[in-house]
Write a protein that holds these residues in place. Sequence first.
Motif, PDB file in Angstrom:
ATOM      1  N   ILE A  55       0.844  -1.194   0.000  1.00 37.98           N
ATOM      2  CA  ILE A  55       0.000   0.000   0.000  1.00 37.98           C
ATOM      3  C   ILE A  55       0.880   1.245   0.000  1.00 37.98           C
ATOM      4  N   ALA A  56       0.449   2.257  -0.735  1.00 40.71           N
ATOM      5  CA  ALA A  56       1.205   3.517  -0.812  1.00 40.71           C
ATOM      6  C   ALA A  56       0.270   4.676  -0.490  1.00 40.71           C
ATOM      7  N   ALA A  57       0.852   5.811  -0.149  1.00 37.32           N
ATOM      8  CA  ALA A  57       0.071   7.002   0.167  1.00 37.32           C
ATOM      9  C   ALA A  57      -0.213   7.810  -1.089  1.00 37.32           C
ATOM     10  N   THR A  58      -1.385   8.417  -1.152  1.00 35.75           N
ATOM     11  CA  THR A  58      -1.651   9.423  -2.166  1.00 35.75           C
ATOM     12  C   THR A  58      -0.948  10.715  -1.733  1.00 35.75           C
ATOM     13  N   ALA A  59      -1.009  11.742  -2.563  1.00 33.91           N
ATOM     14  CA  ALA A  59      -0.388  13.022  -2.201  1.00 33.91           C
ATOM     15  C   ALA A  59      -1.002  13.562  -0.909  1.00 33.91           C
ATOM     16  N   ALA A  60      -2.315  13.434  -0.780  1.00 34.02           N
ATOM     17  CA  ALA A  60      -2.982  13.890   0.443  1.00 34.02           C
ATOM     18  C   ALA A  60      -2.568  13.030   1.637  1.00 34.02           C
ATOM     19  N   GLY A  61      -2.419  11.731   1.398  1.00 39.54           N
ATOM     20  CA  GLY A  61      -1.980  10.829   2.461  1.00 39.54           C
ATOM     21  C   GLY A  61      -0.582  11.154   2.931  1.00 39.54           C
ATOM     22  N   GLN A  62       0.294  11.538   2.011  1.00 41.06           N
ATOM     23  CA  GLN A  62       1.666  11.912   2.367  1.00 41.06           C
ATOM     24  C   GLN A  62       1.677  13.162   3.238  1.00 41.06           C
ATOM     25  N   LEU A  64      -0.749  14.146   5.152  1.00 37.99           N
ATOM     26  CA  LEU A  64      -1.301  13.751   6.439  1.00 37.99           C
ATOM     27  C   LEU A  64      -0.264  13.026   7.285  1.00 37.99           C
ATOM     28  N   LEU A  65       0.522  12.146   6.648  1.00 42.76           N
ATOM     29  CA  LEU A  65       1.566  11.413   7.362  1.00 42.76           C
ATOM     30  C   LEU A  65       2.618  12.371   7.911  1.00 42.76           C
ATOM     31  N   ALA A  66       3.022  13.360   7.117  1.00 43.00           N
ATOM     32  CA  ALA A  66       3.999  14.353   7.575  1.00 43.00           C
ATOM     33  C   ALA A  66       3.460  15.120   8.779  1.00 43.00           C
ATOM     34  N   GLU A 129      21.215   6.062  -0.860  1.00 41.82           N
ATOM     35  CA  GLU A 129      21.298   7.441  -0.385  1.00 41.82           C
ATOM     36  C   GLU A 129      20.836   8.449  -1.411  1.00 41.82           C
ATOM     37  N   SER A 130      20.785   8.066  -2.694  1.00 47.44           N
ATOM     38  CA  SER A 130      20.284   8.970  -3.723  1.00 47.44           C
ATOM     39  C   SER A 130      18.758   9.062  -3.697  1.00 47.44           C
ATOM     40  N   LEU A 131      18.102   8.150  -2.959  1.00 48.68           N
ATOM     41  CA  LEU A 131      16.641   8.111  -2.907  1.00 48.68           C
ATOM     42  C   LEU A 131      16.073   8.550  -1.562  1.00 48.68           C
ATOM     43  N   ASN A 132      16.898   8.587  -0.518  1.00 45.61           N
ATOM     44  CA  ASN A 132      16.388   8.812   0.831  1.00 45.61           C
ATOM     45  C   ASN A 132      15.640  10.121   0.998  1.00 45.61           C
ATOM     46  N   HIS A 133      16.054  11.169   0.278  1.00 47.03           N
ATOM     47  CA  HIS A 133      15.382  12.453   0.444  1.00 47.03           C
ATOM     48  C   HIS A 133      13.922  12.370   0.031  1.00 47.03           C
ATOM     49  N   GLN A 134      13.577  11.391  -0.835  1.00 39.93           N
ATOM     50  CA  GLN A 134      12.185  11.219  -1.238  1.00 39.93           C
ATOM     51  C   GLN A 134      11.320  10.817  -0.043  1.00 39.93           C
ATOM     52  N   SER A 135      11.869   9.925   0.815  1.00 37.47           N
ATOM     53  CA  SER A 135      11.135   9.518   2.016  1.00 37.47           C
ATOM     54  C   SER A 135      10.877  10.710   2.920  1.00 37.47           C
ATOM     55  N   LEU A 136      11.855  11.620   2.998  1.00 37.83           N
ATOM     56  CA  LEU A 136      11.703  12.820   3.813  1.00 37.83           C
ATOM     57  C   LEU A 136      10.667  13.752   3.199  1.00 37.83           C
ATOM     58  N   GLN A 137      10.752  13.936   1.897  1.00 38.39           N
ATOM     59  CA  GLN A 137       9.837  14.827   1.193  1.00 38.39           C
ATOM     60  C   GLN A 137       8.403  14.327   1.284  1.00 38.39           C
ATOM     61  N   GLU A 138       8.233  13.017   1.272  1.00 41.58           N
ATOM     62  CA  GLU A 138       6.898  12.427   1.330  1.00 41.58           C
ATOM     63  C   GLU A 138       6.347  12.345   2.746  1.00 41.58           C
ATOM     64  N   GLY A 139       7.175  12.718   3.736  1.00 42.71           N
ATOM     65  CA  GLY A 139       6.696  12.733   5.114  1.00 42.71           C
ATOM     66  C   GLY A 139       6.801  11.412   5.825  1.00 42.71           C
ATOM     67  N   ASN A 140       7.503  10.442   5.238  1.00 43.54           N
ATOM     68  CA  ASN A 140       7.626   9.127   5.865  1.00 43.54           C
ATOM     69  C   ASN A 140       8.635   9.113   7.003  1.00 43.54           C
ATOM     70  N   VAL A 141       9.594  10.046   6.985  1.00 48.36           N
ATOM     71  CA  VAL A 141      10.654  10.082   7.989  1.00 48.36           C
ATOM     72  C   VAL A 141      10.876  11.519   8.443  1.00 48.36           C
ATOM     73  N   LEU A 142      11.583  11.668   9.578  1.00 45.65           N
ATOM     74  CA  LEU A 142      11.888  12.993  10.109  1.00 45.65           C
ATOM     75  C   LEU A 142      13.309  13.439   9.785  1.00 45.65           C
TER      76      LEU A 142
END
Length: 299
Positions: A55-62, A64-66, A129-142
């Motif tokens: 399962i993945a988040a929509t833009a709104a879900g991202q 909300l997660l952030a 490490e070239s992809l990790n910033h995406q997790s931050l941008q999507e609100g999955n990590v701090l």
Amino acid sequence: MLDYKLIQACAEVIRFGSFEKAARALGLTQSAVSQRVKLLEERFGQPLIVRSKPIAATAAGQRLLAHYQSVRLLEQDLGDELPDLQAEGGFGEVTLAVNADSLATWFANVPKVLFEKLGLLVHLVVEDESLNHQSLQEGNVLGAVSLRDTPIQGCRVRSLGLMRYVMVVSPAFNERYFRNGVTADALKACPAVNFSEHDELQNQFLHQYFGLNPGEFPAHTVPSSQGFVTLAEQGVAYAVVEQHQAEEALKSGKLIRPCPYEIDRPLYWHHKTINSRLLDQVNEIVLAEARRHLPEITA
């Protein structure tokens, strides 16, 4: 008013990529979690998750997660000042993104320090490490280890240091494939080991020094930093690894460096710009561990 029980259910489904795993983590039935997510989507008037596998988040879900991550962090700050408000068990939580090579080397002690000093349960998202910033941008990590030296919106970036990568092989592999030296033709005739299809480090090394592009050389795929060293020691591949990972094997003679080439990769720590004393402490612990192990980035 937002119902945070509903938001928590949705956030856990996104984090685990599964209703079943989220239900297990929350101590609820899968049906109860599904109902909470459905009710939240009805209140927002739009889908918050894509019901795929995983399962993945929509833009709104991202978004909300952030928001939920930020609120949880502020709650943990408040719990430090008002202990009676702490969650049962007394542990806070933090989710961070890190690349596998860092986790196997300088970052290895970070979860231990975060738990012992701050009482935090640490959830790690491990990607290139070239992809990790995406997790931050999507609100999955701090916070996230990244190659980017410029901050993304809502985040601050700080220097961590350099990771140095070298090519290693077993003596037998070297004798079999590189008897006449490491060349583009020799590399096309023997297997490498890739972390994933997104192994930018390997691609950069082979392109920079030998002019090879992805698809022009055979490769195993092993999503494990230690697995790289193991395959090289077994003589079934050459590997481009962080130098500290191969240090013991190089000293013992299990591995050798068939060529002198090196790549230095500067790493940066990106984190949310939330006014949180707890997040400040997390950031300082990560930065302190990096300073202990990594050489400084120079101009």
